[in-house]
Design an enzyme around this catalytic site. Sequence first.
Site, short mmCIF file in Angstrom:
data_model
loop_
_atom_site.label_atom_id
_atom_site.label_comp_id
_atom_site.label_asym_id
_atom_site.label_seq_id
_atom_site.Cartn_x
_atom_site.Cartn_y
_atom_site.Cartn_z
N ASN A 45 37.30 -30.78 -21.32
CA ASN A 45 36.16 -30.54 -20.45
C ASN A 45 36.19 -29.12 -19.87
O ASN A 45 37.26 -28.54 -19.64
CB ASN A 45 36.04 -31.60 -19.34
N VAL A 46 35.00 -28.58 -19.69
CA VAL A 46 34.83 -27.22 -19.17
C VAL A 46 33.78 -27.28 -18.07
O VAL A 46 32.60 -27.53 -18.35
CB VAL A 46 34.40 -26.25 -20.29
N GLU A 47 34.23 -27.12 -16.83
CA GLU A 47 33.33 -27.25 -15.69
C GLU A 47 32.66 -25.92 -15.35
O GLU A 47 32.93 -24.89 -15.98
CB GLU A 47 34.10 -27.84 -14.51
N CYS A 56 31.52 -32.06 -20.97
CA CYS A 56 32.57 -33.05 -21.16
C CYS A 56 33.43 -32.66 -22.36
O CYS A 56 32.99 -31.89 -23.23
CB CYS A 56 31.97 -34.43 -21.40
N GLU A 58 34.04 -34.32 -24.87
CA GLU A 58 33.39 -34.75 -26.12
C GLU A 58 32.40 -33.70 -26.63
O GLU A 58 32.17 -33.61 -27.84
CB GLU A 58 32.66 -36.08 -25.88
N CYS A 89 32.20 -41.23 -21.13
CA CYS A 89 31.07 -41.53 -20.23
C CYS A 89 29.86 -41.96 -21.06
O CYS A 89 29.84 -41.82 -22.29
CB CYS A 89 30.74 -40.31 -19.37
N CYS A 92 28.30 -39.40 -23.32
CA CYS A 92 29.14 -39.02 -24.46
C CYS A 92 29.28 -40.14 -25.48
O CYS A 92 29.53 -39.89 -26.66
CB CYS A 92 30.49 -38.53 -23.96
N1 THU Z 1 34.61 -36.05 -18.32
C1 THU Z 1 34.75 -35.82 -19.66
O1 THU Z 1 35.14 -34.72 -20.07
N2 THU Z 1 34.48 -36.82 -20.52
C2 THU Z 1 34.13 -38.10 -20.15
O2 THU Z 1 33.80 -38.92 -21.00
C3 THU Z 1 34.21 -38.46 -18.72
C4 THU Z 1 34.12 -37.31 -17.78
C5 THU Z 1 34.87 -34.96 -17.40
C6 THU Z 1 33.64 -34.34 -16.81
C7 THU Z 1 34.19 -33.73 -15.53
O3 THU Z 1 34.67 -32.42 -15.82
C8 THU Z 1 35.36 -34.60 -15.15
O4 THU Z 1 35.64 -35.40 -16.31
C9 THU Z 1 35.10 -35.51 -13.97
O5 THU Z 1 33.96 -36.26 -14.17
#
Ligand code: THU
Length: 139
Positions: A45-47, A56, A58, A89, A92
Amino acid sequence: MEQRDWDELKQAAVEVMGRAYAPYSHYPVGAAARVDDGRTVVGCNVENAAYGVVLCAECGLVSQLHASGGGRLTHFVCVNGDGEVIMPCGRCRQLLFEHGGRDLLLWTVSGVKPMSEVLPDAFGPDDLARVATDEAGPS
Ligand code: THU
């Protein structure tokens, strides 16, 4: 795929989780998948300071799938910062369905399951094709 292969795939997810950029949630995620030609693709994940722009794990994985030659996803797992298996999620699941379909196997919190159980009655490319308008030109 044998348990040994699943463990290897999970290890790839744990490794890429270590490269996540999650300074806001402090919740790093790593994802790894096997492709039908034997390749392994990964993502983290890259915020973003604009929170809603988050990518996410994915998203990165699917991007790598296409950037490295395409194909279909056959096996998938994602993990949190403790290396525990988590569920993808909702958004995804849809993303994974597009590239693996009903038969994609996911290591879930309740064991290995096909996507047909993780995202039942999914909307997908076939639904579009079924009612697609004829683009061949005016009749
Ligand atoms: N996140 C994912 O990368 N994939 C998922 O399927 C669930 C959530 C990440 C998004 C965010 O950066 C962090 O988890 C918290 O929600």
